[in-house]
Design an enzyme around this catalytic site. Sequence first.
Site, PDB file in Angstrom:
ATOM      1  N   PHE A  87     -15.799   4.669   6.816  1.00 25.52           N
ATOM      2  CA  PHE A  87     -14.357   4.977   6.446  1.00 25.52           C
ATOM      3  C   PHE A  87     -14.046   5.007   5.093  1.00 25.52           C
ATOM      4  O   PHE A  87     -13.116   5.067   4.563  1.00 25.52           O
ATOM      5  CB  PHE A  87     -13.424   3.888   7.146  1.00 25.52           C
ATOM      6  CG  PHE A  87     -13.970   2.411   6.719  1.00 25.52           C
ATOM      7  CD1 PHE A  87     -13.238   2.051   5.695  1.00 25.52           C
ATOM      8  CD2 PHE A  87     -14.485   1.710   7.591  1.00 25.52           C
ATOM      9  CE1 PHE A  87     -13.503   0.606   5.028  1.00 25.52           C
ATOM     10  CE2 PHE A  87     -14.868   0.350   7.234  1.00 25.52           C
ATOM     11  CZ  PHE A  87     -14.113  -0.135   5.873  1.00 25.52           C
ATOM     12  N   LYS A 143       0.931  -1.338  -0.079  1.00 26.12           N
ATOM     13  CA  LYS A 143       0.047   0.185  -0.036  1.00 26.12           C
ATOM     14  C   LYS A 143       0.918   1.309  -0.103  1.00 26.12           C
ATOM     15  O   LYS A 143       2.031   1.241   0.365  1.00 26.12           O
ATOM     16  CB  LYS A 143      -0.681  -0.009   1.298  1.00 26.12           C
ATOM     17  CG  LYS A 143      -2.025  -0.897   1.063  1.00 26.12           C
ATOM     18  CD  LYS A 143      -2.918  -1.030   2.332  1.00 26.12           C
ATOM     19  CE  LYS A 143      -4.149  -2.105   2.359  1.00 26.12           C
ATOM     20  NZ  LYS A 143      -4.929  -1.593   3.613  1.00 26.12           N
ATOM     21  N   ASN A 197      -1.785   0.368   6.815  1.00 25.08           N
ATOM     22  CA  ASN A 197      -1.199  -0.943   7.486  1.00 25.08           C
ATOM     23  C   ASN A 197      -0.357  -1.876   6.576  1.00 25.08           C
ATOM     24  O   ASN A 197      -0.130  -2.806   6.388  1.00 25.08           O
ATOM     25  CB  ASN A 197      -2.433  -1.811   8.118  1.00 25.08           C
ATOM     26  CG  ASN A 197      -3.299  -2.150   6.954  1.00 25.08           C
ATOM     27  OD1 ASN A 197      -3.219  -1.807   5.767  1.00 25.08           O
ATOM     28  ND2 ASN A 197      -4.482  -2.830   7.368  1.00 25.08           N
ATOM     29  N   ARG A 222       2.433  -6.454   9.178  1.00 21.37           N
ATOM     30  CA  ARG A 222       1.740  -5.408   9.802  1.00 21.37           C
ATOM     31  C   ARG A 222       2.396  -4.898  11.189  1.00 21.37           C
ATOM     32  O   ARG A 222       2.484  -3.420  11.457  1.00 21.37           O
ATOM     33  CB  ARG A 222       0.086  -5.412   9.798  1.00 21.37           C
ATOM     34  CG  ARG A 222      -0.336  -5.431   8.474  1.00 21.37           C
ATOM     35  CD  ARG A 222      -1.728  -5.913   8.614  1.00 21.37           C
ATOM     36  NE  ARG A 222      -2.364  -5.663   7.381  1.00 21.37           N
ATOM     37  CZ  ARG A 222      -3.454  -6.241   6.816  1.00 21.37           C
ATOM     38  NH1 ARG A 222      -4.065  -7.115   7.737  1.00 21.37           N
ATOM     39  NH2 ARG A 222      -3.912  -6.042   5.662  1.00 21.37           N
ATOM     40  N   HIS A 245      -2.299  -5.183   1.807  1.00 18.17           N
ATOM     41  CA  HIS A 245      -3.649  -5.808   1.530  1.00 18.17           C
ATOM     42  C   HIS A 245      -3.455  -7.132   1.329  1.00 18.17           C
ATOM     43  O   HIS A 245      -2.411  -7.511   0.504  1.00 18.17           O
ATOM     44  CB  HIS A 245      -4.536  -4.934   0.520  1.00 18.17           C
ATOM     45  CG  HIS A 245      -5.500  -6.081  -0.101  1.00 18.17           C
ATOM     46  ND1 HIS A 245      -6.884  -5.731   0.557  1.00 18.17           N
ATOM     47  CD2 HIS A 245      -5.893  -6.748  -0.815  1.00 18.17           C
ATOM     48  CE1 HIS A 245      -7.743  -6.646   0.248  1.00 18.17           C
ATOM     49  NE2 HIS A 245      -7.099  -7.018  -0.857  1.00 18.17           N
ATOM     50  N   THR A 296      -5.200  -6.639  10.812  1.00 19.75           N
ATOM     51  CA  THR A 296      -5.474  -5.269  10.286  1.00 19.75           C
ATOM     52  C   THR A 296      -5.209  -4.349  11.320  1.00 19.75           C
ATOM     53  O   THR A 296      -4.151  -3.533  10.454  1.00 19.75           O
ATOM     54  CB  THR A 296      -6.962  -5.060  10.011  1.00 19.75           C
ATOM     55  OG1 THR A 296      -7.352  -6.077   9.091  1.00 19.75           O
ATOM     56  CG2 THR A 296      -6.940  -3.823   9.225  1.00 19.75           C
ATOM     57  N   ARG A 321      -2.071 -14.297   5.082  1.00 13.63           N
ATOM     58  CA  ARG A 321      -2.838 -13.993   6.012  1.00 13.63           C
ATOM     59  C   ARG A 321      -2.310 -14.081   7.583  1.00 13.63           C
ATOM     60  O   ARG A 321      -1.862 -12.705   8.208  1.00 13.63           O
ATOM     61  CB  ARG A 321      -4.125 -14.253   6.475  1.00 13.63           C
ATOM     62  CG  ARG A 321      -5.291 -14.094   5.043  1.00 13.63           C
ATOM     63  CD  ARG A 321      -5.419 -12.707   4.820  1.00 13.63           C
ATOM     64  NE  ARG A 321      -6.036 -12.048   5.710  1.00 13.63           N
ATOM     65  CZ  ARG A 321      -6.808 -10.652   5.484  1.00 13.63           C
ATOM     66  NH1 ARG A 321      -6.625 -10.083   4.511  1.00 13.63           N
ATOM     67  NH2 ARG A 321      -7.555 -10.240   6.638  1.00 13.63           N
TER      68      ARG A 321
END
Length: 139
Positions: free
Chosen positions: A59, A11, A114, A104, A117, A93, A87
């Site tokens: 959000f 990100k 964070n 993260r 994705h 998250t 994951r």
Amino acid sequence: MAVERTLSLIKPDAVKRHLIGAILSRFEQAGFRVVAAKMLHLTQAQAEGFYAEHQDKAFFPELVAYMISAPVLALVLEKENAVKDYRTLIGATNPAVAAEGTIRRDFAIDGRHNSVHGSDSLDSAKREIAYFFVESEIF
């Protein structure tokens, strides 16, 4: 166990902080194979389309604004049990509650910024990969 593919987005916060190499290294150390990659500066329409499932949430506007604030690196990662293992590798998250040693926990700023994705299911992975890549771009 069958080989799976999952989508990863590095990100804007991680791209701006020059963390691409460190994050890619984590993927490779965990046994993932990068089978496709492309750097993108998402348009508002692309970000809204990708996160359409969240469009009714408060959000959503901030999420879209964040995702178009700088480039992202879209990746297709492959290995056995890719979705679940990815994951686990990226962590929760919210980095404050993510397990020690997760991406993260180590790199994220907060729950929105964070760093990465990841697809949350095989069905999501297939849909998300197709959003960014055509089959001929995946090796």
